[in-house]
Design a protein around this motif. Structure first.
Motif, PDB file in Angstrom:
ATOM      1  N   PHE A 168       0.470  -2.271  -9.469  1.00  0.00           N
ATOM      2  CA  PHE A 168       0.394  -0.950 -10.130  1.00  0.00           C
ATOM      3  C   PHE A 168       1.349   0.011  -9.418  1.00  0.00           C
ATOM      4  O   PHE A 168       2.514   0.073  -9.729  1.00  0.00           O
ATOM      5  CB  PHE A 168      -1.052  -0.446 -10.117  1.00  0.00           C
ATOM      6  CG  PHE A 168      -2.017  -1.380 -10.790  1.00  0.00           C
ATOM      7  CD1 PHE A 168      -2.166  -1.364 -12.178  1.00  0.00           C
ATOM      8  CD2 PHE A 168      -2.763  -2.301 -10.056  1.00  0.00           C
ATOM      9  CE1 PHE A 168      -3.040  -2.231 -12.813  1.00  0.00           C
ATOM     10  CE2 PHE A 168      -3.642  -3.176 -10.683  1.00  0.00           C
ATOM     11  CZ  PHE A 168      -3.778  -3.148 -12.070  1.00  0.00           C
ATOM     12  N   ASP A 169       0.839   0.736  -8.442  1.00  0.00           N
ATOM     13  CA  ASP A 169       1.679   1.539  -7.553  1.00  0.00           C
ATOM     14  C   ASP A 169       0.852   1.863  -6.320  1.00  0.00           C
ATOM     15  O   ASP A 169      -0.269   1.393  -6.175  1.00  0.00           O
ATOM     16  CB  ASP A 169       2.198   2.811  -8.239  1.00  0.00           C
ATOM     17  CG  ASP A 169       1.074   3.712  -8.754  1.00  0.00           C
ATOM     18  OD1 ASP A 169      -0.055   3.625  -8.234  1.00  0.00           O
ATOM     19  OD2 ASP A 169       1.322   4.503  -9.673  1.00  0.00           O
ATOM     20  N   TRP A 170       1.410   2.682  -5.394  1.00  0.00           N
ATOM     21  CA  TRP A 170       0.736   2.932  -4.120  1.00  0.00           C
ATOM     22  C   TRP A 170      -0.597   3.659  -4.289  1.00  0.00           C
ATOM     23  O   TRP A 170      -1.483   3.548  -3.432  1.00  0.00           O
ATOM     24  CB  TRP A 170       1.649   3.717  -3.185  1.00  0.00           C
ATOM     25  CG  TRP A 170       2.070   5.077  -3.687  1.00  0.00           C
ATOM     26  CD1 TRP A 170       3.207   5.382  -4.376  1.00  0.00           C
ATOM     27  CD2 TRP A 170       1.358   6.313  -3.516  1.00  0.00           C
ATOM     28  NE1 TRP A 170       3.252   6.720  -4.660  1.00  0.00           N
ATOM     29  CE2 TRP A 170       2.126   7.322  -4.134  1.00  0.00           C
ATOM     30  CE3 TRP A 170       0.164   6.664  -2.895  1.00  0.00           C
ATOM     31  CZ2 TRP A 170       1.730   8.655  -4.163  1.00  0.00           C
ATOM     32  CZ3 TRP A 170      -0.236   7.995  -2.914  1.00  0.00           C
ATOM     33  CH2 TRP A 170       0.542   8.971  -3.544  1.00  0.00           C
ATOM     34  N   HIS A 171      -0.791   4.391  -5.396  1.00  0.00           N
ATOM     35  CA  HIS A 171      -2.066   5.089  -5.625  1.00  0.00           C
ATOM     36  C   HIS A 171      -3.233   4.098  -5.658  1.00  0.00           C
ATOM     37  O   HIS A 171      -4.324   4.384  -5.160  1.00  0.00           O
ATOM     38  CB  HIS A 171      -2.028   5.853  -6.957  1.00  0.00           C
ATOM     39  CG  HIS A 171      -0.983   6.916  -7.028  1.00  0.00           C
ATOM     40  ND1 HIS A 171      -1.207   8.207  -6.604  1.00  0.00           N
ATOM     41  CD2 HIS A 171       0.295   6.881  -7.483  1.00  0.00           C
ATOM     42  CE1 HIS A 171      -0.117   8.932  -6.805  1.00  0.00           C
ATOM     43  NE2 HIS A 171       0.811   8.142  -7.332  1.00  0.00           N
ATOM     44  N   GLY A 172      -2.991   2.926  -6.268  1.00  0.00           N
ATOM     45  CA  GLY A 172      -4.049   1.933  -6.428  1.00  0.00           C
ATOM     46  C   GLY A 172      -4.609   1.447  -5.109  1.00  0.00           C
ATOM     47  O   GLY A 172      -5.802   1.118  -5.012  1.00  0.00           O
ATOM     48  N   ALA A 173      -3.755   1.383  -4.058  1.00  0.00           N
ATOM     49  CA  ALA A 173      -4.220   0.920  -2.748  1.00  0.00           C
ATOM     50  C   ALA A 173      -5.311   1.845  -2.197  1.00  0.00           C
ATOM     51  O   ALA A 173      -6.284   1.386  -1.600  1.00  0.00           O
ATOM     52  CB  ALA A 173      -3.044   0.854  -1.770  1.00  0.00           C
ATOM     53  N   PHE A 174      -5.168   3.152  -2.426  1.00  0.00           N
ATOM     54  CA  PHE A 174      -6.161   4.105  -1.918  1.00  0.00           C
ATOM     55  C   PHE A 174      -7.440   4.092  -2.763  1.00  0.00           C
ATOM     56  O   PHE A 174      -8.534   4.304  -2.233  1.00  0.00           O
ATOM     57  CB  PHE A 174      -5.558   5.507  -1.846  1.00  0.00           C
ATOM     58  CG  PHE A 174      -4.520   5.655  -0.763  1.00  0.00           C
ATOM     59  CD1 PHE A 174      -4.893   5.728   0.570  1.00  0.00           C
ATOM     60  CD2 PHE A 174      -3.171   5.693  -1.072  1.00  0.00           C
ATOM     61  CE1 PHE A 174      -3.954   5.840   1.570  1.00  0.00           C
ATOM     62  CE2 PHE A 174      -2.215   5.808  -0.071  1.00  0.00           C
ATOM     63  CZ  PHE A 174      -2.608   5.882   1.252  1.00  0.00           C
ATOM     64  N   TYR A 175      -7.312   3.844  -4.053  1.00  0.00           N
ATOM     65  CA  TYR A 175      -8.516   3.677  -4.893  1.00  0.00           C
ATOM     66  C   TYR A 175      -9.341   2.486  -4.391  1.00  0.00           C
ATOM     67  O   TYR A 175     -10.574   2.539  -4.340  1.00  0.00           O
ATOM     68  CB  TYR A 175      -8.131   3.454  -6.356  1.00  0.00           C
ATOM     69  CG  TYR A 175      -7.725   4.707  -7.100  1.00  0.00           C
ATOM     70  CD1 TYR A 175      -8.623   5.765  -7.249  1.00  0.00           C
ATOM     71  CD2 TYR A 175      -6.453   4.830  -7.662  1.00  0.00           C
ATOM     72  CE1 TYR A 175      -8.257   6.916  -7.939  1.00  0.00           C
ATOM     73  CE2 TYR A 175      -6.076   5.978  -8.344  1.00  0.00           C
ATOM     74  CZ  TYR A 175      -6.982   7.018  -8.485  1.00  0.00           C
ATOM     75  OH  TYR A 175      -6.619   8.158  -9.163  1.00  0.00           O
ATOM     76  N   PHE A 176      -8.645   1.429  -4.020  1.00  0.00           N
ATOM     77  CA  PHE A 176      -9.299   0.232  -3.497  1.00  0.00           C
ATOM     78  C   PHE A 176     -10.097   0.563  -2.223  1.00  0.00           C
ATOM     79  O   PHE A 176     -11.243   0.132  -2.060  1.00  0.00           O
ATOM     80  CB  PHE A 176      -8.231  -0.833  -3.213  1.00  0.00           C
ATOM     81  CG  PHE A 176      -8.699  -1.990  -2.385  1.00  0.00           C
ATOM     82  CD1 PHE A 176      -9.647  -2.879  -2.870  1.00  0.00           C
ATOM     83  CD2 PHE A 176      -8.183  -2.204  -1.111  1.00  0.00           C
ATOM     84  CE1 PHE A 176     -10.071  -3.964  -2.107  1.00  0.00           C
ATOM     85  CE2 PHE A 176      -8.595  -3.277  -0.341  1.00  0.00           C
ATOM     86  CZ  PHE A 176      -9.548  -4.157  -0.843  1.00  0.00           C
TER      87      PHE A 176
END
Length: 408
Positions: A168-176
């Motif tokens: 997806f993009d780097w935002h998804g890593a923080f949602y995780f």
């Protein structure tokens, strides 16, 4: 005759559950911090920022953790340890969610400051609970498990976070990270026991005086200096490992998860072994050997030329193993210095000093490093020299603590 043995077995089982939950909390907030490093090449490309600006993004977390942790130490021993931990864990999850929804560099920088403010105190709360709930004779092994959270983050969290970021993009890593943080928060609520500290209510002035008396104790300052020295040396190097390996050593960016996966697997084994050795032969003896061995991978990593994948994996894994292993005997030594009734304040100050030194190191490395026209980092070997020197200094500081408190 069997009753004490049964009681001991039940107590040990309870300790294991507590240690697992505390390690899980460490996984969440350490993952939030370490995920920044492998995302470095992506951030520098997406935001079009320099090494100095990226180091600011990394050090914002540690500076915030250090400053807030310093003031949080004023009241760290005046709350139930469990409630204090859950409060800071909640703030950390909110800060990480703000990272996930950040639309630009400025917003992400602000969100990192908020996440760091709660994450730093959260780390101190976890270490305080380990010291409160686990006897010293078993504390080395417990510290090994809790501090292997870095390895677990590397094995499971970082590759998963990078996979999500790449998909997806780097935002998804923080949602995780927010999702696993919520899961661990619920587990901590139901599993961790309350630890109420018996302290008399104090006015702000008397609280400040008590804080000052703790802050200026020579033995405590020596303990703070030990972990701060280690933190400074390692964080001159760590924030730029991914960028250096990609731009200088020739590692394909899509192979970065392997660095954290292999390094994490090796480190989780090392952490358990080092923790048990601390209890068996003494924390100082283990620290001295590990600190000396760590000099080799520090030098190799910061001078690594273009290399095949297998060499990069060996060198980076050795660096991760030895770098993280040093903190287990160091924290076990440090935990023996403090009085139980001052442990929360002490751990908050220890964490604050270590975070501030790490932030200064990251920022300092950003100022030392440069880049060629092709994008390769320059002067990385200089930050390696700092890592070597701080390792040697730390051994002498640990020796003084060992002699003063007659520790092994």
């Amino acid at each position: 005759m069997n009753v004490p043995a049964t009681d001991d077995l039940a107590a040990l089982r309870k300790e294991r559950f507590i240690i697992i939950i505390l390690a899980a909390i460490q996984v969440a907030h350490i993952l939030d911090f370490v995920i920044m490093m492998p995302l470095g090449p992506q951030f520098m490309r997406v935001f079009n920022i320099s090494p100095v600006e990226f180091s600011t993004l990394v050090s914002a977390y540690t500076f915030s953790a250090g400053i807030v942790g310093f003031f949080g130490a004023l009241y760290a021993d005046h709350f139930d340890r469990k409630k204090f931990l859950l409060f800071n864990f909640s703030g950390f999850i909110i800060g990480t969610f703000m990272c996930a929804i950040s639309p630009n560099f400025g917003a992400l920088l602000a969100a990192r400051i908020i996440a760091g403010a709660f994450g730093g105190i959260l780390n101190a709360s976890v270490l305080s609970l380990v010291s409160d709930l686990i006897p010293y004779q078993r504390r080395g092994a417990a510290m090994g498990v809790v501090m292997s959270a870095f390895s677990i983050s590397s094995i499971l969290g970082v590759p998963t976070g990078l996979f999500i970021a790449n998909a997806f993009d780097w935002h998804g890593a923080f949602y995780f990270i927010c999702i696993i943080g919520l899961i661990f928060w619920i587990a901590a609520y139901f599993v961790l026991p309350s630890v109420k500290i018996k302290t008399e209510p104090r006015s702000f002035k008397s609280n400040l005086m008590n804080f000052k008396s703790i802050l200026i104790q020579k033995d405590y300052i020596q303990a703070f200096t030990l972990t701060s020295t280690l933190g400074f040396g390692i964080f001159m190097i760590v924030p730029f490992i991914s960028t250096y390996l990609v731009r200088n050593a020739g590692l394909p960016e899509d192979k970065l998860p392997l660095i954290y996966l292999v390094g994490g697997i090796c480190t989780i084994i090392t952490a358990r072994t080092v923790g048990k050795l601390c209890d068996r032969i003494g924390s100082f003896a283990v620290f001295k050997v590990v600190a000396l061995i760590s000099i080799v991978p520090i030098f190799l990593l910061t001078n690594l030329p273009t290399s095949p994948l297998w060499i990069i994996l060996i060198v980076s894994s050795l660096f991760t193993m030895m770098g993280s292993a040093r903190f287990i005997p160091a924290m076990t030594l440090v935990s023996a210095v403090v009085k139980p009734e001052e442990r929360g304040t002490f751990m908050s100050l220890e964490n604050a000093s270590r975070q501030l030194s790490s932030g200064l190191a990251s920022q300092g490395a950003g100022l030392i490093l440069g880049s060629t026209a092709a994008g390769a980092l320059t002067h990385y070997n200089i930050v390696g020299v700092v890592g070597v020197v701080t390792s040697i200094i730390a051994i002498f500081i640990a020796l003084r603590i060992k002699n003063k408190f007659n520790l092994r």
